[in-house]
Enzyme design. Structure first.
Site, PDB file in Angstrom:
ATOM      1  N   ASP A   1      -3.076 -18.119   2.052  1.00 46.04           N
ATOM      2  CA  ASP A   1      -4.268 -18.772   1.492  1.00 46.04           C
ATOM      3  C   ASP A   1      -4.787 -19.833   2.461  1.00 46.04           C
ATOM      4  OD1 ASP A   1      -1.799 -19.902   0.908  1.00 46.04           O
ATOM      5  OD2 ASP A   1      -2.373 -20.682  -1.048  1.00 46.04           O
TER       6      ASP A   1
ATOM      7  N   ASP B   1     -10.676  -8.387   8.331  1.00 46.38           N
ATOM      8  CA  ASP B   1     -12.109  -8.260   8.017  1.00 46.38           C
ATOM      9  C   ASP B   1     -12.790  -9.623   8.051  1.00 46.38           C
ATOM     10  OD1 ASP B   1     -11.996  -5.555   7.773  1.00 46.38           O
ATOM     11  OD2 ASP B   1     -13.000  -5.485   5.821  1.00 46.38           O
TER      12      ASP B   1
ATOM     13  N   ASP C   1      -5.017  -6.682   6.240  1.00 46.78           N
ATOM     14  CA  ASP C   1      -6.226  -5.945   5.863  1.00 46.78           C
ATOM     15  C   ASP C   1      -7.350  -6.937   5.557  1.00 46.78           C
ATOM     16  OD1 ASP C   1      -7.950  -3.983   5.025  1.00 46.78           O
ATOM     17  OD2 ASP C   1      -6.883  -3.525   3.153  1.00 46.78           O
TER      18      ASP C   1
ATOM     19  N   LYS D   1       3.520 -15.497   2.472  1.00 48.91           N
ATOM     20  CA  LYS D   1       3.434 -16.248   1.213  1.00 48.91           C
ATOM     21  C   LYS D   1       4.878 -16.539   0.819  1.00 48.91           C
ATOM     22  CE  LYS D   1       0.784 -17.788  -2.114  1.00 48.91           C
ATOM     23  NZ  LYS D   1      -0.048 -18.977  -1.947  1.00 48.91           N
TER      24      LYS D   1
ATOM     25  N   TYR E   1       0.823  -1.219   0.000  1.00 46.92           N
ATOM     26  CA  TYR E   1       0.000   0.000   0.000  1.00 46.92           C
ATOM     27  C   TYR E   1       0.855   1.267   0.000  1.00 46.92           C
ATOM     28  CZ  TYR E   1      -3.865  -3.119   1.309  1.00 46.92           C
ATOM     29  OH  TYR E   1      -4.797  -4.123   1.349  1.00 46.92           O
TER      30      TYR E   1
END
Ligand code: NAD
Length: 366
Positions: A232, A260, A256, A200, A151
């Site tokens: 994942d 959620d 992020d 990852k 980001y």
């Protein structure tokens, strides 16, 4: 023997919408905890968001930044109005309430976000997962790196070989990883001593650096059990067997998305506290939900996420562990008999109460 009481300066941002009502209940609970556990809290009110725009013309003033920096920690309600009707949203984006929030996070150097997911025994029905999974219990925290990664990396869109091509750069330095990993190990030591690094590392170079730095730090925390999980798989495990997690550490974008997902796993939006931490012990504590302008001023908002955020503040910034435990225990007791509207189900045998009464009952239970 010294009779001097432990004393702390707490910044208080009531904010907009339901912010003032829920923060006042959290302050009521904090006052009771301070009285019971023998410390003093000095509150420093400050403006942020919509109410700051109304008073000062901008969502964040230098005065608020300076006041916040003079405090041991800051407790916040939530900021913002209804984007469809509020005049704050006629302003250019950099002058809107949310710009104040991003601004204060940056000014205070808040680089680690903690989002807590707890499924309370008496709220297991609110869990959207299968009941056999909910019965195993859910109690974990996700630590998300907030100021680095994709980001904040270099970005560009240009024509390459005759077609538009976009690039986002993902960069992490050793020191950026180390400072949040320290918070994660320290959090694990305050909890069940299990840390899962989510990455990852099978495809990303930056993830491999995260693993190298975090595994190197593990020797300083021999009591903490450290494991690794690809993102994942973590997304799947959060709904398959969330009971396996205690502290989850991850980079900005993975955090992020996973935080959620985690908020859905425990049901109500009115129950999730969060903290954003800087170097040292300073932090800003707030509920995970927004300012809920649709129910503001009606005494129906659930103040528990803010009350639980105040408990986190006592634990993480002030080291008042016993007072934090007492607040959380009182919340659990109160939920056995009483519910705000967002938690209430027909025929659940509990009594419907408002914001203020919920605060009073939790305070009394300490
Ligand atoms: P929201 O979280 O405010 O509300 C979503 C829904 O949940 C609404 O129906 C609301 O009534 C309900 N709700 C939220 N908190 C509740 C509580 N404590 N008790 C009972 N019900 C509750 O999200 P939104 O409607 O998308 O956003 C409203 C405003 O809040 C916007 O201006 C948004 O930008 C802002 N916001 C601020 C923060 C923050 O301050 N950190 C975070 C998210 C959203």
């Amino acid at each position: 023997m010294s009779t001097q009481k432990r004393s702390y300066r707490i910044g208080v941002i009531e904010g907009d919408g339901i912010g003032p009502e829920i923060v006042r209940q959290a302050v009521r609970v904090l006052d009771r905890a301070a009285e019971k556990f023998g410390f003093v809290l000095n509150y420093v009110p400050m403006d942020l968001g919509g109410c700051s725009i109304d008073k000062h013309g901008v969502p964040l003033t230098q005065e608020t930044i300076d006041l916040a920096k003079s405090c041991d920690a800051v407790l916040m309600g939530s900021i913002g109005g209804d984007p469809k009707t509020s005049p704050w949203y006629q302003l250019e984006p950099s002058k809107r309430p949310e710009a104040g929030l991003l601004g204060i996070r940056k000014a205070l150097g808040l680089f680690a976000n903690l989002r807590f997911s707890v499924l309370y025994d008496d709220l297991k029905d609110a869990c959207p997962l299968r009941q056999d999974i909910a019965q195993e219990g859910i109690d974990f925290v996700i630590l998300r790196e907030l100021t680095g990664g994709l980001y904040f990396g270099e970005k560009s869109t240009k024509i390459v070989d005759g077609e538009e091509t976009a690039t986002d750069v993902l960069t992490y330095s050793e020191s950026e990883i180390r400072r949040i990993a320290l918070k994660a190990f320290d959090s694990a030591m305050l909890r069940r001593k299990k840390l899962t690094l989510v990455d990852k590392a099978n495809v990303l170079e930056s993830s491999r650096l995260w693993r190298k730095v975090v595994s190197g730090m593990a020797k300083d925390y021999p009591e903490v059990e450290l494991d690794y999980m690809y993102v994942d798989n973590a997304a799947m495990q959060l709904v398959r067997r969330p009971s396996q997690f205690d502290v989850v550490l991850t980079e900005n974008m993975f955090g992020d998305i996973l935080s959620d997902e985690a908020s859905m796993v425990v049901g109500s939006i009115g129950m999730q506290p969060s903290a954003s931490l800087a170097e040292g012990t300073f932090g800003l504590y707030e509920p995970s939900h927004g300012s809920a302008p649709d129910i503001a001023g009606k005494d129906v908002a659930n103040p528990l996420a803010t009350i639980l955020s105040a408990a986190c503040m006592l634990r993480y910034s002030l080291s008042e562990e016993a007072a934090a435990d007492a607040i959380e225990k009182s919340v659990m007791e109160v939920l056995k008999q009483y519910r705000t509207q967002d938690l209430k189900a027909d025929g659940d045998g509990t009594l419907l109460i408002g914001t203020k009464q919920m605060g009073e009952l939790v305070a009394e239970g300490i």
